[in-house]
Enzyme design. Sequence first.
Site, PDB file in Angstrom:
ATOM      1  N   HIS A  21       0.835  -1.056  -0.142  1.00 26.28           N
ATOM      2  CA  HIS A  21      -0.391  -0.169   0.326  1.00 26.28           C
ATOM      3  C   HIS A  21       0.752   1.514   0.467  1.00 26.28           C
ATOM      4  CE1 HIS A  21      -4.257   1.890   1.253  1.00 26.28           C
ATOM      5  NE2 HIS A  21      -2.527   2.818   1.504  1.00 26.28           N
ATOM      6  N   ARG A  25     -14.098  11.136   5.428  1.00 28.70           N
ATOM      7  CA  ARG A  25     -13.535  11.348   4.429  1.00 28.70           C
ATOM      8  C   ARG A  25     -14.132  10.288   2.958  1.00 28.70           C
ATOM      9  NH1 ARG A  25      -7.592  11.172   5.739  1.00 28.70           N
ATOM     10  NH2 ARG A  25      -8.150   9.240   7.111  1.00 28.70           N
ATOM     11  N   HIS A  64      -5.349   0.102   8.042  1.00 28.43           N
ATOM     12  CA  HIS A  64      -5.192   0.458   8.689  1.00 28.43           C
ATOM     13  C   HIS A  64      -6.053  -0.219  10.106  1.00 28.43           C
ATOM     14  CE1 HIS A  64      -4.423   3.366   5.742  1.00 28.43           C
ATOM     15  NE2 HIS A  64      -5.113   3.645   5.465  1.00 28.43           N
ATOM     16  N   ASP A 102       1.754   2.938   3.722  1.00 26.32           N
ATOM     17  CA  ASP A 102       1.145   4.135   3.589  1.00 26.32           C
ATOM     18  C   ASP A 102       1.917   5.145   2.697  1.00 26.32           C
ATOM     19  OD1 ASP A 102      -1.870   4.966   4.678  1.00 26.32           O
ATOM     20  OD2 ASP A 102      -1.094   5.526   2.975  1.00 26.32           O
ATOM     21  N   SER A 140      -0.776  10.582   3.289  1.00 26.02           N
ATOM     22  CA  SER A 140      -0.374  11.534   4.168  1.00 26.02           C
ATOM     23  C   SER A 140      -1.672  10.738   5.362  1.00 26.02           C
ATOM     24  CB  SER A 140      -1.679  12.977   3.564  1.00 26.02           C
ATOM     25  OG  SER A 140      -2.565  12.432   3.784  1.00 26.02           O
TER      26      SER A 140
HETATM   27  C1  LIG Z   1      -3.719   5.512   8.592  1.00 19.98           C
HETATM   28  C2  LIG Z   1      -3.564   6.716   8.858  1.00 19.98           C
HETATM   29  C3  LIG Z   1      -2.348   6.833  10.033  1.00 19.98           C
HETATM   30  C4  LIG Z   1      -3.941   7.501   7.641  1.00 19.98           C
HETATM   31  C5  LIG Z   1      -4.531   7.389   6.375  1.00 19.98           C
HETATM   32  N1  LIG Z   1      -4.043   7.713   4.853  1.00 19.98           N
HETATM   33  C6  LIG Z   1      -4.302   7.273   4.172  1.00 19.98           C
HETATM   34  O1  LIG Z   1      -5.311   6.808   4.126  1.00 19.98           O
HETATM   35  C7  LIG Z   1      -4.193   8.215   2.392  1.00 19.98           C
HETATM   36  C8  LIG Z   1      -4.199   9.866   2.671  1.00 19.98           C
HETATM   37  N2  LIG Z   1      -5.603   9.683   3.330  1.00 19.98           N
HETATM   38  C9  LIG Z   1      -4.138  10.306   1.301  1.00 19.98           C
HETATM   39  O2  LIG Z   1      -4.783  10.666   0.484  1.00 19.98           O
HETATM   40  O3  LIG Z   1      -2.681  10.334   1.469  1.00 19.98           O
HETATM   41  C10 LIG Z   1      -5.871   7.904   6.890  1.00 19.98           C
HETATM   42  O4  LIG Z   1      -6.178   9.047   6.440  1.00 19.98           O
HETATM   43  O5  LIG Z   1      -6.668   7.688   7.621  1.00 19.98           O
HETATM   44 ZN   LIG Z   2      -6.099   5.308   3.770  1.00 17.04          ZN
HETATM   45 ZN   LIG Z   3      -2.955   5.190   1.959  1.00 18.51          ZN
END
Ligand SMILES: CC(C)C[C@H](NC(=O)C[C@H](N)C(=O)O)C(=O)O
Ligand SMILES: [Zn+2]
Ligand SMILES: [Zn+2]
Length: 387
Positions: free
Chosen positions: A61, A163, A224, A285, A289
Amino acid sequence: MVRVIKNAKIFAPKYVGKLDVIFHNRIIHISKDVNPFFVPFEIEIYDASGLLLLPGLIDPHVHITGGGGEGGFETRTPELKISECIKNGITTVIGCLGTDGVTRSLENLYAKAKALENEGLNIFIYTGSYRLPPVTFTGSVIKDIVLIDKVIGVGEIAISDHRSSQPTFEEILRVVADARVGGMISGKPGTVNFHVGAGKRGIDYLFEIIQNTEIPIQHLYPTHMSRNKWLFEHGLEFAMRGGMIDLTALQPKNDESSKSEFNTIDAILKAYENNLLENITISSDGQGSLPKFDEMGNFVGLSVGSVSSVWHTIRKVVENGLPLEEAIKVSTTNPAKVFKLNKGRIEKGYDADFVLVNEETLEIVSVVSKGEFLMKDGVLKNLNFEF
Ligand SMILES: CC(C)C[C@H](NC(=O)C[C@H](N)C(=O)O)C(=O)O
Ligand SMILES: [Zn+2]
Ligand SMILES: [Zn+2]
């Protein structure tokens, strides 16, 4: 070029002793004291005395074209530098889009995947992003999986998250059904990678699918899952039913989660205690972000995931007492099982993807992918735009 790595202590993942490995793009032969001068062709020798030889790490991922954006345009995160993967022993990556499926495109994801592949890594991608209906190359998930060579499934599809697109159960079920049949037709896993947020619905949708439909559990791959203790407990229940769950690796710089009451290290140790380590993978990840929101859902700030978190997490788990031959499973045999890859083991016939680490410090010294050294004794191969 045929090569032999001599005198390495081999973790296949099981520790099998000090042996020599002959390979081209796949492992040809493993035995004691190979004499390279007996073979009737040129063979390159690498002396791995004092090193451990592990299967190349699989990171399931990674936002290879960058992600983020939850705090506006200036919070869009940078794309992946291939040297980051190589220095951290990652030889296989699954690339994905995330929250921002508007300014991040699948076309860009595909081009970046081909770039990483051309420079030496093993790469696959998910079609889609956080939202349903999914963004696709061809207008259909089934066609994307069948016709786009690098596409092995769909993700990351957000559920239980402020989101997400607030998908209905029917929308989720249709994507999983399409991924399954698309995978069948193309001989691919048809994996659906679910981004599971902190919402109280957790992975209810996934339990509903395995309880009330014909869809087999192997297509459901939530990530996650060590986000908090409550969610992880549900993840263990999913694992007890034969499911694979993915944990976001502990970010080296992110000392907050290492201090918080529950983190990915605790989760891996708990899975091992419950005899469920085989159902666990970890992912970085990377370049995604890691945003923070307050209790009102207001954006507070974000950091960027790093692919270095994978090996960092494995080392932390070893420091906490788990044997290395167990700890590396979360990034070798286990993700290889999820995606049905001929990888993750040091055995004859498997792909020649290796990581060589110093047996005292566990520092990564050399990395081989597809039979080629991408880093040798700390020196990276020449890489575009990386000086
Ligand atoms: C597991 C947690 C700490 C990080 C996680 N990251 C993403 O899902 C990636 C982010 N949204 C992107 O599009 O770059 C979150 O935001 O929940
Ligand atoms: Zn994610
Ligand atoms: Zn991600």
